[in-house]
Design a protein around this motif. Structure first.
Motif, PDB file in Angstrom:
ATOM      1  N   ILE A  20       0.940  -1.276   0.101  1.00 12.53           N
ATOM      2  CA  ILE A  20      -0.042   0.090  -0.025  1.00 12.53           C
ATOM      3  C   ILE A  20       0.850   1.270  -0.083  1.00 12.53           C
ATOM      4  O   ILE A  20       1.755   1.468   0.708  1.00 12.53           O
ATOM      5  CB  ILE A  20      -0.823  -0.051   1.108  1.00 12.53           C
ATOM      6  N   ASP A  21       0.345   2.262  -0.946  1.00 18.35           N
ATOM      7  CA  ASP A  21       0.841   3.594  -0.772  1.00 18.35           C
ATOM      8  C   ASP A  21      -0.104   4.593  -0.544  1.00 18.35           C
ATOM      9  O   ASP A  21      -1.135   4.630  -0.886  1.00 18.35           O
ATOM     10  CB  ASP A  21       1.593   3.900  -2.310  1.00 18.35           C
ATOM     11  N   VAL A  22       0.125   5.077   0.906  1.00 20.13           N
ATOM     12  CA  VAL A  22      -0.998   5.948   1.346  1.00 20.13           C
ATOM     13  C   VAL A  22      -0.591   7.519   1.049  1.00 20.13           C
ATOM     14  O   VAL A  22       0.278   7.729   1.257  1.00 20.13           O
ATOM     15  CB  VAL A  22      -0.828   5.906   2.895  1.00 20.13           C
ATOM     16  N   PHE A  23      -1.694   8.150   0.555  1.00 16.26           N
ATOM     17  CA  PHE A  23      -1.364   9.609   0.018  1.00 16.26           C
ATOM     18  C   PHE A  23      -2.283  10.455   1.179  1.00 16.26           C
ATOM     19  O   PHE A  23      -1.778  11.652   1.400  1.00 16.26           O
ATOM     20  CB  PHE A  23      -2.052   9.595  -1.239  1.00 16.26           C
ATOM     21  N   LEU A  24      -3.274   9.970   1.649  1.00 13.38           N
ATOM     22  CA  LEU A  24      -4.127  10.718   2.729  1.00 13.38           C
ATOM     23  C   LEU A  24      -4.902   9.686   3.628  1.00 13.38           C
ATOM     24  O   LEU A  24      -5.302   8.928   3.437  1.00 13.38           O
ATOM     25  CB  LEU A  24      -5.219  11.477   1.858  1.00 13.38           C
ATOM     26  N   SER A  25      -4.556  10.202   4.920  1.00 11.72           N
ATOM     27  CA  SER A  25      -5.391   9.313   5.914  1.00 11.72           C
ATOM     28  C   SER A  25      -5.544  10.179   7.061  1.00 11.72           C
ATOM     29  O   SER A  25      -4.708  11.182   7.384  1.00 11.72           O
ATOM     30  CB  SER A  25      -4.305   8.139   6.192  1.00 11.72           C
ATOM     31  N   GLU A  26      -6.403   9.511   7.763  1.00 11.75           N
ATOM     32  CA  GLU A  26      -6.914  10.137   9.252  1.00 11.75           C
ATOM     33  C   GLU A  26      -6.765   8.729  10.104  1.00 11.75           C
ATOM     34  O   GLU A  26      -5.920   8.082   9.961  1.00 11.75           O
ATOM     35  CB  GLU A  26      -8.147  10.826   9.106  1.00 11.75           C
ATOM     36  N   LYS A  27      -8.054   8.483  10.763  1.00 14.44           N
ATOM     37  CA  LYS A  27      -8.062   7.079  11.447  1.00 14.44           C
ATOM     38  C   LYS A  27      -8.158   5.988  10.377  1.00 14.44           C
ATOM     39  O   LYS A  27      -7.821   4.799  10.576  1.00 14.44           O
ATOM     40  CB  LYS A  27      -8.990   7.222  12.447  1.00 14.44           C
ATOM     41  N   GLU A  28      -8.635   6.543   9.299  1.00 16.35           N
ATOM     42  CA  GLU A  28      -8.892   5.331   7.895  1.00 16.35           C
ATOM     43  C   GLU A  28      -7.925   5.942   6.915  1.00 16.35           C
ATOM     44  O   GLU A  28      -7.496   7.313   6.838  1.00 16.35           O
ATOM     45  CB  GLU A  28     -10.270   5.419   7.700  1.00 16.35           C
ATOM     46  N   ILE A  29      -7.684   5.031   5.977  1.00 18.19           N
ATOM     47  CA  ILE A  29      -6.924   5.458   4.744  1.00 18.19           C
ATOM     48  C   ILE A  29      -7.905   5.971   3.672  1.00 18.19           C
ATOM     49  O   ILE A  29      -8.884   5.353   3.305  1.00 18.19           O
ATOM     50  CB  ILE A  29      -6.288   4.457   4.077  1.00 18.19           C
ATOM     51  N   ILE A  30      -7.714   7.299   3.425  1.00 12.90           N
ATOM     52  CA  ILE A  30      -8.535   7.879   2.678  1.00 12.90           C
ATOM     53  C   ILE A  30      -8.298   7.968   1.143  1.00 12.90           C
ATOM     54  O   ILE A  30      -9.172   7.543   0.349  1.00 12.90           O
ATOM     55  CB  ILE A  30      -8.841   9.470   2.977  1.00 12.90           C
ATOM     56  N   GLU A  31      -7.240   8.174   1.048  1.00 16.41           N
ATOM     57  CA  GLU A  31      -6.536   8.076  -0.716  1.00 16.41           C
ATOM     58  C   GLU A  31      -5.166   7.168  -0.522  1.00 16.41           C
ATOM     59  O   GLU A  31      -4.455   7.402   0.191  1.00 16.41           O
ATOM     60  CB  GLU A  31      -6.229   9.177  -1.220  1.00 16.41           C
ATOM     61  N   GLU A 162     -20.159   4.442  -0.797  1.00 15.69           N
ATOM     62  CA  GLU A 162     -19.918   5.692  -0.308  1.00 15.69           C
ATOM     63  C   GLU A 162     -20.867   6.159   0.751  1.00 15.69           C
ATOM     64  O   GLU A 162     -20.429   6.498   1.754  1.00 15.69           O
ATOM     65  CB  GLU A 162     -20.251   6.692  -1.676  1.00 15.69           C
ATOM     66  N   PHE A 163     -22.300   5.448   0.611  1.00 21.01           N
ATOM     67  CA  PHE A 163     -22.983   5.740   1.597  1.00 21.01           C
ATOM     68  C   PHE A 163     -22.816   4.955   2.842  1.00 21.01           C
ATOM     69  O   PHE A 163     -23.055   5.293   4.077  1.00 21.01           O
ATOM     70  CB  PHE A 163     -24.764   5.488   1.129  1.00 21.01           C
ATOM     71  N   ALA A 164     -22.575   3.540   2.653  1.00 21.89           N
ATOM     72  CA  ALA A 164     -22.144   2.767   3.712  1.00 21.89           C
ATOM     73  C   ALA A 164     -21.100   3.261   4.484  1.00 21.89           C
ATOM     74  O   ALA A 164     -21.160   3.166   5.878  1.00 21.89           O
ATOM     75  CB  ALA A 164     -22.055   1.428   3.111  1.00 21.89           C
ATOM     76  N   LYS A 165     -20.116   3.668   3.969  1.00 22.98           N
ATOM     77  CA  LYS A 165     -19.004   4.208   4.732  1.00 22.98           C
ATOM     78  C   LYS A 165     -19.122   5.409   5.567  1.00 22.98           C
ATOM     79  O   LYS A 165     -18.565   5.612   6.271  1.00 22.98           O
ATOM     80  CB  LYS A 165     -17.918   4.584   3.661  1.00 22.98           C
ATOM     81  N   LYS A 166     -20.363   6.094   5.394  1.00 27.35           N
ATOM     82  CA  LYS A 166     -20.681   7.187   6.439  1.00 27.35           C
ATOM     83  C   LYS A 166     -20.941   6.843   7.675  1.00 27.35           C
ATOM     84  O   LYS A 166     -20.443   7.560   8.848  1.00 27.35           O
ATOM     85  CB  LYS A 166     -22.081   7.828   5.914  1.00 27.35           C
ATOM     86  N   GLN A 167     -21.040   5.532   8.054  1.00 29.45           N
ATOM     87  CA  GLN A 167     -21.140   5.002   9.498  1.00 29.45           C
ATOM     88  C   GLN A 167     -19.784   4.340   9.907  1.00 29.45           C
ATOM     89  O   GLN A 167     -19.611   3.391   9.268  1.00 29.45           O
ATOM     90  CB  GLN A 167     -22.241   4.106   9.525  1.00 29.45           C
ATOM     91  N   PHE A 168     -18.939   5.190  10.517  1.00 32.05           N
ATOM     92  CA  PHE A 168     -17.656   4.308  10.779  1.00 32.05           C
ATOM     93  C   PHE A 168     -17.894   3.380  12.138  1.00 32.05           C
ATOM     94  O   PHE A 168     -18.558   3.800  13.198  1.00 32.05           O
ATOM     95  CB  PHE A 168     -16.622   5.276  11.256  1.00 32.05           C
TER      96      PHE A 168
END
Ligand SMILES: C[S@@+](CC[C@H](N)C(=O)[O-])C[C@H]1O[C@@H](n2cnc3c(N)ncnc32)[C@H](O)[C@@H]1O
Ligand SMILES: [Zn+2]
Length: 288
Positions: A20-31, A162-168
């Protein structure tokens, strides 16, 4: 994507582990980009969702509107070029159809069907690893994460996920993938669900592929057997008895309470004036 999910993922083409190459992350990998070093395949992670499609250009060829949206929404330059270079081919566009259906599922989440299934599942033991195929907006997937250790949902619709991911939840993750592809390699699950997908995913192939994901565990399946879909119809439809017979052939035992076909109401609100009213069959199968 949860950083911990990487260890469960495999290249859909050769089965190798992904890097994995991570470009953007917070508690999850965003990009980021998942890469198979062996066959050089790359899979983007956009808006926290990994798209584990064998050929991303092909995925976008039937979702050009989605492709445009993904292109404008990504922040990292590398991912922008990746999406751009995949935006060449053109087929009939599914983007708006997938947005439409994810809205129908959002408006139908109170259908008695989901509470009936939740009720049935409440008697199952808590599992370590759960997978739902064709999970759409994650109504059941997210519910299962309340009582099972780690829960994954797979769907080919980015809009639905995308909708499912709204709930963490820190034990819940979703992947865009084709259920017939081995995104988890030879990983074994304790509980697998496939609700109302047999009209869309070739049934015998799906049953066989799910059977390989369960050595010891439960397989929950429901379906309205609404197979007449014109040119998009699956090749080998099943009915109540063929479904059960196939499960038995694959080594499953059918739970006594679901040996007889059932007719659980599943209402899908298409719009303010139209509701699709199905009566679905339900099977709990198990390998011990
Ligand atoms: C009829 S919906 C059922 C949704 C959900 N299981 C339910 O019962 O509420 C079928 C879902 O399967 C997904 N799907 C169709 N073909 C697929 C495939 N080959 N791999 C993964 N998901 C697929 C669709 O995007 C859609 O969300
Ligand atoms: Zn590979």
């Amino acid at each position: 994507m949860l950083p911990s999910s990487i260890k469960f993922l495999r290249c859909v083409r050769c089965g190798a582990k992904l890097e994995i190459d991570v470009f953007l992350s917070e508690k999850e990998i965003i990009e980021g980009i998942l890469e198979c070093k062996k066959c050089k395949l790359e899979f983007p992670i956009i808006k926290k969702i990994p798209i584990l499609w064998d050929d991303f250009t092909k995925y976008l060829s039937s979702r050009r509107v989605l492709g445009g949206k993904l292109y404008t929404s990504v922040h990292s330059q590398k991912l922008k070029s990746f999406v751009k270079s995949s935006l060449n081919a053109k087929d009939n566009d599914r983007s708006s159809l997938e947005v439409k259906w994810s809205k129908i599922y959002q408006n139908s989440k109170n259908s008695k069907f989901y509470s009936a299934i939740k009720n049935n599942l409440s008697s199952l033991p808590s599992s370590k690893l759960v997978l739902e195929h064709g999970c759409s907006i994650g109504i059941m997937t997210s519910h299962l994460a309340n009582s099972h250790e780690l829960v994954f949902g797979v769907d080919r619709s980015f809009s639905a996920l995308e909708f499912a991911k709204k709930q963490f939840k820190d034990n819940l993750d979703y992947f865009v993938a084709d259920s017939l592809n081995p995104v988890f390699g030879k990983m074994q699950f304790d509980l697998v669900l496939a609700l109302n997908v047999l009209e869309i995913i070739e049934p015998l192939e799906l049953l066989e592929s799910i059977s390989k994901q369960i050595t010891k565990g439960y397989f929950i399946i429901s379906d309205p057997y609404d197979f007449d879909r014109g040119p998009n119809s699956v090749k080998n439809p099943v009915d109540e008895s063929l479904l059960r017979a196939n499960l038995i052939n694959l080594g499953f035992k059918i739970s006594p309470s679901t040996k007889k076909p059932s007719f659980i109401p599943w209402n899908l609100k298409l719009n303010a004036r139209a509701t699709l009213k199905y009566k679905v069959d339900f099977v709990i199968a198990q390998k011990y």
